[in-house]
Design an enzyme around this catalytic site. Structure first.
Site, PDB file in Angstrom:
ATOM      1  N   GLU A 184       0.862  -1.186   0.000  1.00 53.35           N
ATOM      2  CA  GLU A 184       0.000   0.000   0.000  1.00 53.35           C
ATOM      3  C   GLU A 184       0.899   1.236   0.000  1.00 53.35           C
ATOM      4  O   GLU A 184       1.755   1.386   0.869  1.00 53.35           O
ATOM      5  CB  GLU A 184      -0.907  -0.015   1.237  1.00 53.35           C
ATOM      6  CG  GLU A 184      -1.615   1.284   1.537  1.00 53.35           C
ATOM      7  CD  GLU A 184      -2.443   1.827   0.364  1.00 53.35           C
ATOM      8  OE1 GLU A 184      -3.295   1.095  -0.145  1.00 53.35           O
ATOM      9  OE2 GLU A 184      -2.197   2.984  -0.037  1.00 53.35           O
ATOM     10  N   ASN A 192      -9.920   4.849  -0.855  1.00 55.13           N
ATOM     11  CA  ASN A 192     -11.154   5.620  -0.939  1.00 55.13           C
ATOM     12  C   ASN A 192     -12.273   4.968  -0.169  1.00 55.13           C
ATOM     13  O   ASN A 192     -13.209   5.611   0.264  1.00 55.13           O
ATOM     14  CB  ASN A 192     -11.616   5.648  -2.391  1.00 55.13           C
ATOM     15  CG  ASN A 192     -11.470   7.013  -2.939  1.00 55.13           C
ATOM     16  OD1 ASN A 192     -11.116   7.928  -2.220  1.00 55.13           O
ATOM     17  ND2 ASN A 192     -11.751   7.134  -4.193  1.00 55.13           N
ATOM     18  N   THR A 193     -12.164   3.646  -0.055  1.00 51.65           N
ATOM     19  CA  THR A 193     -13.245   2.891   0.585  1.00 51.65           C
ATOM     20  C   THR A 193     -13.501   3.413   1.994  1.00 51.65           C
ATOM     21  O   THR A 193     -14.645   3.470   2.443  1.00 51.65           O
ATOM     22  CB  THR A 193     -12.877   1.394   0.622  1.00 51.65           C
ATOM     23  OG1 THR A 193     -12.493   0.992  -0.686  1.00 51.65           O
ATOM     24  CG2 THR A 193     -14.033   0.555   1.106  1.00 51.65           C
ATOM     25  N   GLY A 197     -19.507   6.502   2.056  1.00 49.08           N
ATOM     26  CA  GLY A 197     -20.638   6.683   2.963  1.00 49.08           C
ATOM     27  C   GLY A 197     -21.006   5.386   3.677  1.00 49.08           C
ATOM     28  O   GLY A 197     -21.691   5.408   4.685  1.00 49.08           O
ATOM     29  N   GLY A 198     -20.539   4.273   3.167  1.00 50.10           N
ATOM     30  CA  GLY A 198     -20.777   2.996   3.843  1.00 50.10           C
ATOM     31  C   GLY A 198     -21.970   2.217   3.318  1.00 50.10           C
ATOM     32  O   GLY A 198     -22.312   1.173   3.867  1.00 50.10           O
ATOM     33  N   ARG A 435     -27.318   9.555 -10.205  1.00 51.80           N
ATOM     34  CA  ARG A 435     -26.292  10.535  -9.839  1.00 51.80           C
ATOM     35  C   ARG A 435     -25.921  11.444 -11.012  1.00 51.80           C
ATOM     36  O   ARG A 435     -25.730  12.640 -10.835  1.00 51.80           O
ATOM     37  CB  ARG A 435     -25.046   9.798  -9.332  1.00 51.80           C
ATOM     38  CG  ARG A 435     -25.321   9.137  -8.007  1.00 51.80           C
ATOM     39  CD  ARG A 435     -24.192   8.274  -7.516  1.00 51.80           C
ATOM     40  NE  ARG A 435     -24.409   7.971  -6.106  1.00 51.80           N
ATOM     41  CZ  ARG A 435     -23.541   7.363  -5.327  1.00 51.80           C
ATOM     42  NH1 ARG A 435     -22.376   6.988  -5.805  1.00 51.80           N
ATOM     43  NH2 ARG A 435     -23.810   7.133  -4.062  1.00 51.80           N
ATOM     44  N   HIS A 545     -16.090   8.847  -8.791  1.00 54.53           N
ATOM     45  CA  HIS A 545     -15.761   7.447  -9.101  1.00 54.53           C
ATOM     46  C   HIS A 545     -15.441   7.332 -10.587  1.00 54.53           C
ATOM     47  O   HIS A 545     -16.179   7.859 -11.414  1.00 54.53           O
ATOM     48  CB  HIS A 545     -16.987   6.585  -8.762  1.00 54.53           C
ATOM     49  CG  HIS A 545     -16.764   5.107  -8.845  1.00 54.53           C
ATOM     50  ND1 HIS A 545     -16.570   4.312  -7.740  1.00 54.53           N
ATOM     51  CD2 HIS A 545     -16.717   4.271  -9.901  1.00 54.53           C
ATOM     52  CE1 HIS A 545     -16.411   3.049  -8.104  1.00 54.53           C
ATOM     53  NE2 HIS A 545     -16.503   3.004  -9.431  1.00 54.53           N
ATOM     54  N   ALA A 589     -20.725   0.304  -5.242  1.00 54.08           N
ATOM     55  CA  ALA A 589     -19.256   0.215  -5.240  1.00 54.08           C
ATOM     56  C   ALA A 589     -18.760  -0.691  -4.112  1.00 54.08           C
ATOM     57  O   ALA A 589     -17.872  -1.516  -4.317  1.00 54.08           O
ATOM     58  CB  ALA A 589     -18.629   1.601  -5.101  1.00 54.08           C
TER      59      ALA A 589
HETATM   60  P1  ADP Z   1     -11.114   0.021  -4.137  1.00 50.18           P
HETATM   61  O1  ADP Z   1     -12.387   0.667  -3.701  1.00 50.18           O
HETATM   62  O2  ADP Z   1     -11.158  -0.429  -5.538  1.00 50.18           O
HETATM   63  O3  ADP Z   1     -10.623  -0.989  -3.162  1.00 50.18           O
HETATM   64  P2  ADP Z   1      -9.523   2.060  -2.890  1.00 50.18           P
HETATM   65  O4  ADP Z   1      -9.344   3.438  -3.340  1.00 50.18           O
HETATM   66  O5  ADP Z   1     -10.347   1.822  -1.683  1.00 50.18           O
HETATM   67  O6  ADP Z   1     -10.049   1.223  -4.139  1.00 50.18           O
HETATM   68  O7  ADP Z   1      -8.114   1.408  -2.600  1.00 50.18           O
HETATM   69  C1  ADP Z   1      -7.053   1.449  -3.525  1.00 50.18           C
HETATM   70  C2  ADP Z   1      -5.750   1.498  -2.736  1.00 50.18           C
HETATM   71  O8  ADP Z   1      -4.650   1.268  -3.607  1.00 50.18           O
HETATM   72  C3  ADP Z   1      -5.508   2.844  -2.084  1.00 50.18           C
HETATM   73  O9  ADP Z   1      -5.264   2.666  -0.704  1.00 50.18           O
HETATM   74  C4  ADP Z   1      -4.290   3.393  -2.806  1.00 50.18           C
HETATM   75  O10 ADP Z   1      -3.468   4.202  -2.005  1.00 50.18           O
HETATM   76  C5  ADP Z   1      -3.588   2.102  -3.211  1.00 50.18           C
HETATM   77  N1  ADP Z   1      -2.648   2.269  -4.346  1.00 50.18           N
HETATM   78  C6  ADP Z   1      -2.860   2.962  -5.490  1.00 50.18           C
HETATM   79  N2  ADP Z   1      -1.781   2.904  -6.289  1.00 50.18           N
HETATM   80  C7  ADP Z   1      -0.845   2.161  -5.640  1.00 50.18           C
HETATM   81  C8  ADP Z   1       0.484   1.756  -5.926  1.00 50.18           C
HETATM   82  N3  ADP Z   1       1.098   2.114  -7.054  1.00 50.18           N
HETATM   83  N4  ADP Z   1       1.139   0.987  -5.020  1.00 50.18           N
HETATM   84  C9  ADP Z   1       0.543   0.633  -3.850  1.00 50.18           C
HETATM   85  N5  ADP Z   1      -0.710   1.010  -3.513  1.00 50.18           N
HETATM   86  C10 ADP Z   1      -1.408   1.754  -4.389  1.00 50.18           C
END
Ligand code: ADP
Length: 608
Positions: A184, A192-193, A197-198, A435, A545, A589
Site C-alpha cells: 500500500e 477511498n473505501t 458513505g458505507g 447521480r 468514481h 461500489a
Molecule cells: P477500491 O475501492 O477499488 O478498493 P480504494 O481506493 O479503496 O479502491 O483502494 C485502492 C488502494 O490502492 C488505495 O489505498 C491506494 O493508495 C492504493 N494504491 C494505489 N496505487 C498504488 C500503488 N502504485 N502501489 C501501492 N498502492 C497503491
C-alpha cells in the site's frame, strides 16, 4: 512474519474509533476550542520546561495539541478531543506525535493521505515549542531518513492496494490457503473505501426485508443495468448482484456489524443499502485488519508503492515497489498478482484525457477522493497491453463541500427526507434520481451551487453525527451549514428568496402526503419538511468514481487488447472498468469491491 508497524496502526485505528465513538455522545467537548489566552507563554530567550498548548485547525474544526517539554526535549505530545475523519485524520493523530518525538523536530513529513490533520498538528506543535522558547532552528530541522536496505519478499499472492477490494482479496486468498503480502503506497489502509458513505447494496431474495421493500436480486440487476444505460457488462453485473448478499454474510462472519434498517443512498434508487455500524468505511478495515493481525502469512506493507510488474514469458510473477525510505522492494508471487489500486479521480490530467461525459473535469472541479486515487494501474499494465474499457465514464456527485469537494459536511441522512434548492431557492431536480442526472441538473444552476434542506425529522436533536463524525450543529458553528426555527429565517441565512424556499417546501410536502410523482418525477418520500429547527448546507459537483478501467473476465483475470488472458494478473475494485456502464448506482461500489475482491482472492489462491 507480521509487520509490527501495521499491527500498531490497526490497533491504533480501533483505539481512535473508540475515541471518536466516545466523542459522539459529548457534543460540547468535541467543539471545545483552545483560546490563545489560555496558553502559557514564555518571552524568555531561554527554553523553559512545561506543558504548552496550542490550538490546531484540522479537517473537522479546531482541536488542542499539548506539548510537554523539559527545557531540552519534547517528552510528550497529546492531541485533544477532535472531530477529525475516522480512519483518515485520526491516523495522523495516532502516527504523527510519535514521528515528531522520534525526530525531536517538526521537520517530518505529513502522514500521506492525512495532510490537513498532519499540518494542523505540526503547526500547533511548532507554536507550542515557540511558546517554550525552544531553539526553533533545532526543532524545525528537516528530519533525516536513512535509506533501508533493498529487500526481496516471497508470497503466493501479492496484492497492490490496501483498499476495500485489496483487503477483501487478501483475506479470501488467505482463507483459501495462500500466503499473502499487500503493498500500500499510503501510510494507512483504507484508500477511498474508508471515505465511503458505507452504503452496500445487497438483496437477500425472498427475505422479509426484501418482500417489505418489494425488492429482488432481479430488480437490483435491472436497475444496475438500466442505471448504466445498458452499457455495463451484463455477465459481471449478474455476478455482482447474485453474490452481494453472500458478501454481506461473509463480512458478518468475520465480525463486521451492519445496522438493522436498510436505506436508500443518493442515486441508489431503492432502499437496499446496508449500513455498517462503524462510521464511514472504517467497519470494513477494522474487520479486515482484525483478521490480518490474528493470522500468520498475511501482511500489509504500508508506504510501499508498486512501480512495475515482474513479467516472465508473458506471465506476471511479481511486483517491484519502492519502500518508505526509497529502498527497492521486490515481491515475488508464485500464484499471482492482484491489482486493487482504485480509480483516478484525483488525477486531473487523466480525468481530462479520458472524460467524455462532462464539459470539463479540470482543476475547478474538486473530488471526494483520497489523494492516492491517481490511476497508477494504467501505467503498471501498459507494457502488457491490457485492455482499458469505458475510460470516459466518470461519475460525479452533486454533494461536494464547496471548498474541498469532500463528502464531509454533507447533512443528508435519507434520500426520502431532504430536498435540493438552488441559489434562487427553487427545487430543480428529482432528488431521488440517478447521480449523473442530478449532477447534470446542478451544472445548470447558478454557480453550480445548491443547498440541501431538511428538518428535525432528520436530526431530532441536532447533535447526531453524520458519517464524518460531524453533527449539523457543529457544522453550523464552523460556518458550513445554517439552521433556523422557521423557513423564513432559514431563507435569510441561505440568502435565497424567502417566498421561493417556502413554496418549494410546501410543494414537496404536498407530494409527501399524496405519495405521488411531482413535476420532477420524484417518487421517494417518507416525511414532510415541516418541523423546526431546519437545516441547510451548500453543495457543489464533485468527482467521485471512475467507472472505466482494466477489462476483466468473470474470474477477475485481466484481458489484453487481443482478448487473451494475461496469466498471473487479476484485478478487482474501482481499477476495473466496464461493470457499471455510464452511471454507477449509489451503493454498488462497496458491493463491487467485496464481491470481485473475494473472487480475485479465491481465483489467485487456487491457480496452478
Ligand atoms: P477500491 O475501492 O477499488 O478498493 P480504494 O481506493 O479503496 O479502491 O483502494 C485502492 C488502494 O490502492 C488505495 O489505498 C491506494 O493508495 C492504493 N494504491 C494505489 N496505487 C498504488 C500503488 N502504485 N502501489 C501501492 N498502492 C497503491
Amino acid at each position: 512474519m507480521k509487520n509490527r508497524f501495521m499491527k500498531l496502526l490497526s490497533l491504533g485505528l480501533v483505539f481512535t474509533m473508540t475515541m471518536s465513538m466516545a466523542a459522539c455522545g459529548k457534543k460540547e467537548d468535541t467543539t471545545k476550542k483552545t483560546s490563545q489566552e489560555e496558553i502559557t507563554t514564555s518571552t524568555s530567550s531561554d527554553a523553559k520546561g512545561g506543558t504548552y498548548k496550542a490550538s490546531a485547525k484540522g479537517f473537522g474544526g479546531e482541536f488542542e495539541v499539548s506539548v510537554a517539554f523539559d527545557g531540552e526535549k519534547i517528552t510528550d505530545i497529546k492531541v485533544g478531543e477532535n472531530s477529525e475523519t475516522p480512519g483518515v485524520g485520526t491516523v495522523a493523530i495516532e502516527q504523527l506525535p510519535g514521528k515528531i518525538m522520534d525526530a525531536q523536530s517538526v521537520g517530518v513529513d505529513a502522514v500521506s493521505g492525512c495532510t490537513v490533520t498532519s499540518n494542523a498538528i505540526l503547526e500547533a506543535t511548532k507554536s507550542a515549542l515557540e511558546q517554550a522558547g525552544a531553539d526553533m532552528n533545532k526543532f524545525t530541522a528537516v528530519a533525516k531518513v536513512e535509506q533501508a536496505e533493498d529487500e526481496t519478499l516471497n508470497a503466493d499472492v501479492v496484492i497492490v492496494g490496501a483498499g476495500g477490494a485489496g483487503l477483501a482479496a487478501a483475506v479470501t486468498a488467505h482463507q483459501n490457503g495462500a500466503s499473502v503480502i499487500v503493498v500500500e503506497k499510503m501510510a494507512k489502509v483504507g484508500g477511498n473505501t474508508i471515505l465511503a458513505g458505507g452504503a452496500m447494496n445487497a438483496v437477500d431474495d425472498g427475505s422479509e426485508e426484501a418482500i417489505a421493500h418489494d425488492d429482488s436480486v432481479e430488480l437490483h440487476y435491472e436497475q444496475t443495468i438500466k442505471g448504466g444505460d445498458n452499457t455495463g457488462d451484463a455477465e459481471l453485473v449478474r455476478i455482482l448482484v447474485e453474490n452481494a448478499h453472500d458478501s454481506v454474510e461473509w463480512l458478518q462472519s468475520l465480525g463486521m456489524e451492519f445496522k438493522e434498517e436498510l436505506f436508500t443512498v443518493t442515486g441508489g434508487l431503492w432502499p437496499r443499502a446496508h449500513k455498517p455500524v462503524d462510521p464511514v468505511g472504517t467497519g470494513f478495515f477494522n474487520t479486515y485488519m482484525k483478521y490480518i493481525d490474528n493470522n500468520e502469512n498475511i501482511e500489509v506493507r504500508l508506504n510501499t508503492k508498486a512501480d512495475s510488474l515482474i513479467v516472465e514469458d508473458g506471465v506476471v510473477k511479481g511486483v517491484v515497489a519502492t519502500g518508505e525510505t526509497g529502498n527497492k522492494v521486490t515481491l515475488n508471487s508464485s500464484k499471482g498478482v492482484i491489482l486493487a489500486t482504485g480509480g483516478f479521480s484525483k488525477n486531473v490530467e487523466l480525468r481530462e484525457k479520458y472524460n467524455t461525459q462532462w464539459a470539463t473535469l479540470g482543476e475547478t472541479i474538486k473530488s471526494t477522493n483520497h489523494s492516492g486515487a491517481t490511476g497508477d494501474a494504467i501505467g503498471l499494465v501498459e507494457p502488457l497491453n491490457a485492455e482499458l474499457v469505458q475510460m470516459g465514464n466518470i461519475q460525479l456527485l452533486p454533494l461536494g463541500d464547496p471548498e474541498t469537494g469532500s463528502l464531509s459536511g454533507n447533512i443528508e441522512t435519507d434520500v426520502e427526507k431532504r430536498i435540493f434548492v438552488n441559489k434562487e431557492g427553487n427545487r430543480f431536480v428529482d432528488e431521488g434520481a440517478r447521480r449523473d442526472v442530478m449532477t447534470a441538473a446542478l451544472f445548470e444552476q447558478t454557480d453550480n451551487y445548491m443547498w440541501i434542506v431538511l428538518d428535525s425529522h432528520s436530526y431530532p436533536t441536532g447533535n447526531e453525527k453524520n458519517n464524518f463524525n460531524e453533527s449539523p450543529l457543529e457544522l453550523v458553528e464552523q460556518g458550513r451549514a445554517v439552521t433556523a426555527d422557521t423557513l423564513e429565517e432559514l431563507a435569510k441565512k441561505m440568502n435565497v428568496p424567502e417566498e421561493n424556499l417556502i413554496k418549494a417546501v410546501e410543494d414537496f410536502n404536498a407530494h409527501v402526503e399524496k405519495k405521488e410523482a411531482d413535476a420532477f418525477g420524484r417518487t421517494l418520500y417518507s416525511e414532510p419538511i415541516n418541523q423546526g429547527p431546519y437545516y441547510a448546507a451548500p453543495r457543489v459537483p464533485t468527482v467521485h468514481h471512475t467507472m472505466g478501467g482494466i477489462k476483466i473476465n468473470k474470474d477477475t483475470e485481466v484481458i489484453n487488447q487481443d482478448g487473451d488472458v494475461i496469466k498471473g494478473l487479476y484485478a478487482a475494485g474501482e481499477v476495473v472498468g466496464g461493470i457499471h456502464g455510464t452511471n454507477r448506482l449509489g451503493g454498488n461500489a462497496l458491493t463491487d469491491i467485496a464481491v470481485f475482491g473475494r473472487i480475485a482472492g479465491e481465483t489467485a489462491a487456487n491457480s496452478k
